[in-house]
Design a protein around this motif. Structure first.
Motif, mmCIF file in Angstrom:
data_model
loop_
_atom_site.group_PDB
_atom_site.id
_atom_site.type_symbol
_atom_site.label_atom_id
_atom_site.label_comp_id
_atom_site.label_asym_id
_atom_site.label_seq_id
_atom_site.Cartn_x
_atom_site.Cartn_y
_atom_site.Cartn_z
ATOM 1 N N THR A 8 3.266 2.066 10.630
ATOM 2 C CA THR A 8 3.521 1.354 9.435
ATOM 3 C C THR A 8 4.103 2.174 8.109
ATOM 4 O OG1 THR A 8 1.174 0.058 10.290
ATOM 5 C CG2 THR A 8 2.023 -0.263 8.089
ATOM 6 N N TYR A 9 3.647 3.251 8.146
ATOM 7 C CA TYR A 9 3.934 3.966 6.846
ATOM 8 C C TYR A 9 5.073 5.218 7.093
ATOM 9 C CZ TYR A 9 0.413 0.986 5.225
ATOM 10 O OH TYR A 9 -0.391 -0.032 4.661
ATOM 11 N N THR A 55 -4.440 1.495 3.256
ATOM 12 C CA THR A 55 -3.417 0.769 2.574
ATOM 13 C C THR A 55 -3.242 1.067 1.082
ATOM 14 O OG1 THR A 55 -3.727 -1.087 4.068
ATOM 15 C CG2 THR A 55 -2.322 -1.400 2.139
ATOM 16 N N TYR A 107 4.523 5.143 -0.185
ATOM 17 C CA TYR A 107 5.104 4.688 0.833
ATOM 18 C C TYR A 107 5.247 3.216 1.091
ATOM 19 C CZ TYR A 107 4.037 9.572 2.600
ATOM 20 O OH TYR A 107 3.935 10.894 2.470
ATOM 21 N N VAL A 108 5.124 2.538 -0.048
ATOM 22 C CA VAL A 108 5.345 1.169 0.054
ATOM 23 C C VAL A 108 6.067 0.820 -1.267
ATOM 24 C CG1 VAL A 108 4.412 -1.104 -0.346
ATOM 25 C CG2 VAL A 108 3.092 0.418 1.089
ATOM 26 N N ARG A 142 6.624 -4.019 0.263
ATOM 27 C CA ARG A 142 7.473 -3.750 1.487
ATOM 28 C C ARG A 142 7.256 -2.357 2.374
ATOM 29 N NH1 ARG A 142 11.884 -5.029 -2.027
ATOM 30 N NH2 ARG A 142 11.849 -7.243 -2.521
ATOM 31 N N MET A 143 6.952 -2.604 3.675
ATOM 32 C CA MET A 143 6.722 -1.371 4.598
ATOM 33 C C MET A 143 8.137 -0.472 4.724
ATOM 34 S SD MET A 143 4.083 -2.560 7.230
ATOM 35 C CE MET A 143 5.076 -3.729 8.039
ATOM 36 N N MET A 163 8.387 2.228 7.597
ATOM 37 C CA MET A 163 8.011 1.786 8.734
ATOM 38 C C MET A 163 8.953 2.108 9.852
ATOM 39 S SD MET A 163 9.370 -2.042 9.205
ATOM 40 C CE MET A 163 9.469 -1.960 11.051
#
Length: 299
Positions: free
Chosen positions: A86-87, A209, A217-218, A222-223, A226
């Motif tokens: 995810t990150y 999160t 990391y966001v 938005r990811m 990823m």
């Protein structure tokens, strides 16, 4: 009955559970579940304290390690395993430690949870230090394995957090910060994979999160870090890249391919005009944070 932790007590509202119709059973479970988010919400100030402590450790090169047994341990392993895809963070940054080893993720290894010293020993094997953050997850708050791990981590100076559903339990006393969403007795007495497990999952989602957002990391929502490793994620990566750069579908697809399928690398390449190798090196120096990588290349 009153001596039992609330997670083990019988729920007065479900005493006739075995006589209900399917529809009524589902309605009862759903009614009970409604109170879980409220119980978690009451803990938001404490969850914020936990996130601040965790982010502080991670920014200084530490790790986040979840520890638990049974359902609690599985939830920790699940949350940890979802952070890298995810990150885009290294697998070792967020780790899940479960009593009985990873075999316990798919089959019950109940006896292992009773060993207080094993929790400390397994955590020591991971090389935990004062630089790390450790979260002990235990619905009842009294699981010896998890309590032992938290006590060991705190003695070393690690930042320790407990997630339990019973106030004043052993693990809440052992940890520096205790998150205690009290969800009450389960529909099936003692089946803490239900409301307690749901509360723990919600809290873990919030912690990991928010920590990843704080670490950079966001971007927006938005990811951008990823890993696009299947067709669904590749399509998502193209959409993210379009939103980040304003490119059309074809150009974003080409840019993603030029970046080796890595969204963060593609963003840095587009924003700075640098080659893939330079973008990758900048991201490595910036611990994967896009803005820091771009800034280093634009200095």
């Amino acid at each position: 009955m009153s001596d039992l932790p609330i997670t083990e007590q019988e729920n007065e509202r479900s005493r006739g559970l075995d006589t209900l119709t399917i529809e009524d059973t589902l309605a009862l479970i759903n009614d009970e579940d409604h109170g879980v988010p409220t119980a978690v919400r009451r803990q938001l100030p404490i969850i914020a304290q936990a996130v601040e402590g965790i982010v502080g450790r991670l920014r200084r090169g530490g790790r986040l390690i979840y520890v638990g047994t049974g359902t609690s341990g599985r939830l920790g392993v699940l949350d940890a395993s979802e952070c890298p895809p995810t990150y885009g963070v290294p697998a070792e940054l967020v780790q899940g430690l479960i009593a009985g080893g990873y075999d316990a993720c798919h089959r019950a290894v109940e006896a292992s949870e009773d060993d207080h010293d094993a929790g400390a020993s397994d955590l020591a094997t991971r090389g935990v230090t004062a630089a790390d953050a450790v979260i002990g997850i235990a619905a009842s708050g009294r699981t010896p394995y998890t309590v032992g791990a938290v006590e060991h981590a705190r003695a070393l100076g690690a930042f320790t957090v407990a997630i339990a559903c019973v106030p004043g339990s052993a693990i809440t006393l052992a940890a520096e910060v205790a998150i205690v969403p009290v969800v009450g007795p389960e529909v099936v007495a003692g089946s803490t994979r239900m409301k307690a497990g749901t509360a723990q999952k919600l809290v873990l989602n919030m912690i990991s999160t928010t920590a990843m957002i704080q670490l950079g990391y966001v971007r927006g929502n938005r990811m951008t870090n990823m890993r696009a490793r299947n067709s669904k994620l590749q399509a998502r990566a193209v959409r993210i890249l379009q939103s980040e750069t304003g490119l059309d579908d074809a150009a974003a697809t080409s840019a993603l391919e030029a970046a080796g399928g890595d969204v963060a690398t593609a963003v840095v390449m587009i924003r700075t005009g640098c080659a893939r190798e330079a973008a990758g090196e900048a991201l490595l120096r910036a611990s994967g944070v896009i803005e820091r990588a771009i800034a280093s290349l634009c200095d």
